[in-house]
Enzyme design. Sequence first.
Site, PDB file in Angstrom:
ATOM      1  CB  THR A  68      -0.987  -0.035   1.194  1.00 20.86           C
ATOM      2  OG1 THR A  68      -1.887   1.060   1.080  1.00 20.86           O
ATOM      3  CG2 THR A  68      -0.267   0.012   2.526  1.00 20.86           C
ATOM      4  CE  LYS A  72      -1.097   0.524  -3.491  1.00 15.93           C
ATOM      5  NZ  LYS A  72      -2.510   0.816  -3.816  1.00 15.93           N
ATOM      6  CG  ASN A  93      -2.022  -4.213  -5.641  1.00 12.26           C
ATOM      7  OD1 ASN A  93      -1.771  -5.036  -6.523  1.00 12.26           O
ATOM      8  ND2 ASN A  93      -3.260  -4.005  -5.210  1.00 12.26           N
ATOM      9  CG  ASP A 109      -4.247  -0.810  -6.146  1.00  7.56           C
ATOM     10  OD1 ASP A 109      -4.833  -1.482  -5.271  1.00  7.56           O
ATOM     11  OD2 ASP A 109      -3.190  -0.194  -5.932  1.00  7.56           O
ATOM     12  N   GLY A 133      -4.472  12.512  -8.532  1.00  7.45           N
ATOM     13  CA  GLY A 133      -3.466  11.598  -8.004  1.00  7.45           C
ATOM     14  C   GLY A 133      -2.849  10.780  -9.111  1.00  7.45           C
ATOM     15  N   GLY A 135       0.052   8.852  -8.628  1.00  5.96           N
ATOM     16  CA  GLY A 135       0.954   7.856  -8.066  1.00  5.96           C
ATOM     17  C   GLY A 135       0.591   6.470  -8.531  1.00  5.96           C
ATOM     18  CB  ALA A 137      -3.579   4.226  -6.061  1.00  2.00           C
TER      19      ALA A 137
END
Length: 283
Positions: A68, A72, A93, A109, A133, A135, A137
């Site tokens: 998490t 990742k 992940n 994910d 976001g 990143g 995820a």
Amino acid sequence: MAISGRTRLYAVLGDPIAQAKAPSLLNPLFDRLGVDAVLVPVHAPASRLDEVVAGLKAMANLDGLLVTVPHKLPMCAHADRLSDTAALLGSTNALRREPDGRWFADNFDGTGFVRGLVAGNHQCAGRAVALFGAGGAGLAVAAALLAVGAARITVADPDVERLADLLTRLRSRWPGRVTAASGPPAPDTTIAVNASPLGLGPDDPLPFDPADLPPATLVADIIMNPAETRLLRTATALGLPTHPGIHMLTHQIPLYQEFFQLPGWKAAQSPHRTSRAAPPAPP
């Protein structure tokens, strides 16, 4: 199931780790399947990730790792092989130890997120998505949405380099369908997603203002703890539909069952079986 000297170990790595929901979902799964195994949370400070992973991989009874925030992306360097999905994203992940001792990494994910939306009767194909976001995820969510036919995704992230990396990776596969956000969400936006860690802390700012969204836009969050983030509360107060983060994880459970080859898995259903070599893990 009682833990004994025969119990196989799995670990979920994060920094922080208190918010992790995976142990509360995977350990009951082990019990239901009659698997003598346990998943434990491991707080791996970002500055000491390599040390933590090296120690864990040296444990002969460790069979797998879940990952998490914020690990990742760097965890790909600790895999010997990457699935096509993990290679495209540069993010993982989940890692499993193969019979020959090598480590194979994948990323579920995005698939879990999309399956959660579909289970909630939210259409993805043909939709315009605003994503905050870029990143690990965010990459996974964007790629999965594009793979199931999202018409367009605009991405915002204050980290210019991270945003540029996402655009480069995804444009190579889906040219013309992913762009950097340059202003308020477009009038045809129907899904807005927070794929950043903002919301983990009670004093975190909103990743974006739901008041700027078109009416009836679905506001989705990947944060799982708290279950109702400030973003979701704000969206609800404005009359917007919401989608909490826990669904992204619960819809990954069957994928983990297959990935770790637990009883009941069906290899023929897997979209993640191909792989390629990965850079060697740091010493």
